[in-house]
Design an enzyme around this catalytic site. Structure first.
Site, mmCIF file in Angstrom:
data_model
loop_
_atom_site.group_PDB
_atom_site.id
_atom_site.type_symbol
_atom_site.label_atom_id
_atom_site.label_comp_id
_atom_site.label_asym_id
_atom_site.label_seq_id
_atom_site.Cartn_x
_atom_site.Cartn_y
_atom_site.Cartn_z
ATOM 1 N N ARG A 151 0.096 6.740 2.438
ATOM 2 C CA ARG A 151 -0.651 5.539 2.062
ATOM 3 C C ARG A 151 -2.104 5.926 1.848
ATOM 4 O O ARG A 151 -2.659 6.689 2.647
ATOM 5 C CB ARG A 151 -0.602 4.500 3.201
ATOM 6 C CG ARG A 151 0.771 4.004 3.546
ATOM 7 C CD ARG A 151 0.765 3.426 4.962
ATOM 8 N NE ARG A 151 0.458 4.460 5.952
ATOM 9 C CZ ARG A 151 0.128 4.219 7.221
ATOM 10 N NH1 ARG A 151 0.039 2.984 7.663
ATOM 11 N NH2 ARG A 151 -0.119 5.210 8.059
ATOM 12 N N CYS A 265 0.437 2.325 -7.066
ATOM 13 C CA CYS A 265 1.839 2.606 -6.722
ATOM 14 C C CYS A 265 2.747 1.388 -6.813
ATOM 15 O O CYS A 265 3.621 1.329 -7.684
ATOM 16 C CB CYS A 265 1.912 3.213 -5.326
ATOM 17 S SG CYS A 265 0.894 4.688 -5.174
HETATM 18 C C1 UGA Z 1 2.097 2.442 -0.971
HETATM 19 C C2 UGA Z 1 3.153 2.651 0.139
HETATM 20 O O1 UGA Z 1 2.789 1.855 1.273
HETATM 21 C C3 UGA Z 1 3.232 4.123 0.531
HETATM 22 O O2 UGA Z 1 4.244 4.317 1.502
HETATM 23 C C4 UGA Z 1 3.566 4.931 -0.727
HETATM 24 O O3 UGA Z 1 3.625 6.329 -0.436
HETATM 25 C C5 UGA Z 1 2.480 4.692 -1.750
HETATM 26 O O4 UGA Z 1 2.424 3.297 -2.077
HETATM 27 C C6 UGA Z 1 2.823 5.487 -2.976
HETATM 28 O O5 UGA Z 1 3.780 5.160 -3.666
HETATM 29 O O6 UGA Z 1 2.200 6.538 -3.209
HETATM 30 P P1 UGA Z 1 -0.567 2.274 -0.996
HETATM 31 O O7 UGA Z 1 -0.454 2.007 -2.465
HETATM 32 O O8 UGA Z 1 -1.589 3.252 -0.512
HETATM 33 O O9 UGA Z 1 0.840 2.789 -0.415
HETATM 34 O O10 UGA Z 1 -0.909 0.868 -0.342
HETATM 35 P P2 UGA Z 1 -0.229 -0.132 0.712
HETATM 36 O O11 UGA Z 1 -0.851 0.083 2.029
HETATM 37 O O12 UGA Z 1 1.238 -0.111 0.605
HETATM 38 O O13 UGA Z 1 -0.762 -1.522 0.135
HETATM 39 C C7 UGA Z 1 -0.391 -1.946 -1.162
HETATM 40 C C8 UGA Z 1 -0.989 -3.288 -1.491
HETATM 41 O O14 UGA Z 1 -0.338 -4.307 -0.747
HETATM 42 C C9 UGA Z 1 -2.476 -3.455 -1.206
HETATM 43 O O15 UGA Z 1 -3.084 -4.081 -2.324
HETATM 44 C C10 UGA Z 1 -2.524 -4.347 0.006
HETATM 45 O O16 UGA Z 1 -3.690 -5.142 0.061
HETATM 46 C C11 UGA Z 1 -1.294 -5.209 -0.225
HETATM 47 N N1 UGA Z 1 -0.748 -5.836 0.988
HETATM 48 C C12 UGA Z 1 -0.281 -5.065 2.006
HETATM 49 C C13 UGA Z 1 -0.677 -7.213 1.089
HETATM 50 O O17 UGA Z 1 -1.091 -7.947 0.163
HETATM 51 N N2 UGA Z 1 -0.151 -7.785 2.213
HETATM 52 C C14 UGA Z 1 0.310 -7.029 3.241
HETATM 53 O O18 UGA Z 1 0.776 -7.623 4.232
HETATM 54 C C15 UGA Z 1 0.238 -5.645 3.138
#
Ligand code: UGA
Length: 438
Positions: A151, A265
């Protein structure tokens, strides 16, 4: 072990440094001269907590170097493919040109016993195609698929101590044995620490990655769909999430209702998955992801609607302070960022938008130079008619409503991440709007 890492973006740069830190002899290969120069100086080319320290430490061992010369990969036993697979312009599908180019450039430098390890997120079926290409070339190298789950914001920890490891091995036993032995060597430290390992075939390994991201996206859009229902019934989506999250089968994580997901992602991976399923004649199996995407994009509009409403439907010339530009905290990444999208669209409605972010201003400015960016929080909110929180950095989560109230023109706040206690802000005379909160 001698390891090459082809592609030194978010994934590759962190992976290369982590591999060196774990004792391997690593060469990172990339085409981008600016990125290479930074990495060679031991500087991170993007904001990632802990990466600068890791780069300095790994470089000081003499086991980590970076180059634009792919022939430097010669002699390594394991070659990680860590290039990007962005969304194709005008299509939902993933653009595989960088993966294909990396393999073609690597082919002349492969020898028997080498293992090419795919880490990039690819449509299911890609590994089999690449393995056939490698076999056709006749070097005797084999291919494995080893998806990456790091992440942004936690990439260093996720790389050094992953929560699981997946090996997608070739169908022939001899090739599978070579690939497994090499991967066990590479991940010896994590495996010794009893990190769960799943050994499977190519298709499963490729699917694990997109399925995981599709599930996370679905979970977020699920709670955002509940927020839409809450908005017309007076229910509270955050309390709903707390209550259903207490069911161990459901869990509270990734049930944060708000402006939705973005980044490099989740959005492109669910779209790429839909495109691939269509090609496979199974479009209906993941048709729900279209809704997941649609719910997610509607949430941005909901934030904008709240702002416009608080401005009495006359946004033109009004001052709106936008807190956050990155797609999430602890990152300077603005790819498909809901925060930046909201800022740009409010500006499009004629509002005087002032936007700030602790890390992402430069990246946002490159994409949207027309916005008024402020590095100072006070300057961003001073005289604002509405304040909008869209990226829940700690810098913004713990604001004092009285202190901010003394700076603004109108005590109106749209909490796009449901990060604040509504009662506290209302008690300080603010009109508070959350997402899916009464
Ligand atoms: C995501 C996955 O979590 C990783 O496991 C994966 O390796 C990565 O994509 C990838 O494919 O390389 P990442 O894009 O860094 O990781 O971000 P996340 O932490 O998953 O968050 C994604 C989005 O969801 C953010 O915009 C965040 O604000 C949003 N989010 C997250 C919400 O709106 N609500 C939540 O409860 C959690």
């Amino acid at each position: 072990m001698r390891v090459s890492v082809i592609g030194c973006g978010y994934l590759g740069a962190v992976h290369a440094a982590a591999m060196a830190q774990l004792g391997h002899d690593v060469v990172g290969v990339d085409m981008d001269a600016v990125k290479l120069a930074a990495l060679t100086r031991g500087e991170a080319p993007f904001f990632e907590p802990g990466l600068p320290e890791l780069l300095v430490e790994a470089s000081s061992t003499g086991r980590l170097r970076f180059t634009d010369d792919i022939s430097a990969a010669k002699g390594a036993t394991v070659h990680f493919i860590a290039v990007g697979t962005p969304q194709l312009k005008g299509s939902n599908a993933a653009d595989l040109q960088y993966v294909d180019a990396a393999i073609e450039q690597l082919l002349p430098h492969l020898t028997a016993g080498d293992v090419v390890v795919g880490k990039s997120t690819v449509p299911v079926g890609t590994a089999a195609r690449l393995a056939a290409r490698i076999a056709e070339h006749g070097s005797g190298a084999v291919l494995a698929w080893n998806p990456e789950f790091l992440r942004e914001g936690f990439a260093v920890k996720d790389s050094l101590a992953p929560d699981r490891i997946v090996f997608g091995l070739p169908p022939e036993p001899a090739g599978a044995a070579i690939a497994e032995a090499a991967l066990r060597g590479v991940y010896a430290a994590a495996l010794a620490a009893e990190t769960p390992l799943v050994i499977t075939n190519y298709s499963t390994a490729e699917l694990v990655k997109v399925a995981a991201n599709a599930f996370l996206a679905t979970k977020i859009s699920f709670i955002n769909a509940m927020a839409e229902i809450a908005e017309v019934t007076g229910a509270d989506a955050t309390e709903l999430a707390d209550a259903i999250g207490l069911d161990g089968r459901i869990g509270r994580r990734f049930l944060g209702a708000g402006v939705g997901f973005g980044g490099g992602c989740l959005p492109k991976d669910i779209r790429g998955f839909m495109a691939r399923a269509e090609e496979l004649g199974r479009g209906e199996s993941v048709a729900f992801l279209k809704e997941v995407d649609a719910i997610n994009l509607r949430r941005r509009q909901r934030v904008i609607d709240h702002v416009v409403d608080l401005l009495d439907h006359e946004p033109f010339g009004k001052t709106v302070a936008v807190l956050g530009l990155a797609f999430k905290p602890h990152s300077d990444d603005v790819r498909d960022s809901p925060a930046l999208d909201v800022a740009v669209r409010l500006k499009g409605l004629g509002a005087e938008v002032r936007a700030t972010d602790p890390q992402a201003i430069e990246n946002a400015r490159r994409q949207h130079p027309q916005l008024d960016y402020r590095t100072s929080f006070e300057e961003t909110v001073r005289g604002a008619d509405v304040v909008v929180l869209v990226t829940e950095w700690d810098e913004y989560r713990y604001l004092d409503p009285e202190v901010v109230g003394a700076l603004v023109s109108g005590r109106n706040i749209v909490d796009g991440r449901n990060s604040y206690d509504p009662a506290r802000w209302r008690a300080a005379g603010w009109t508070y709007r959350g997402l899916g909160r009464p």
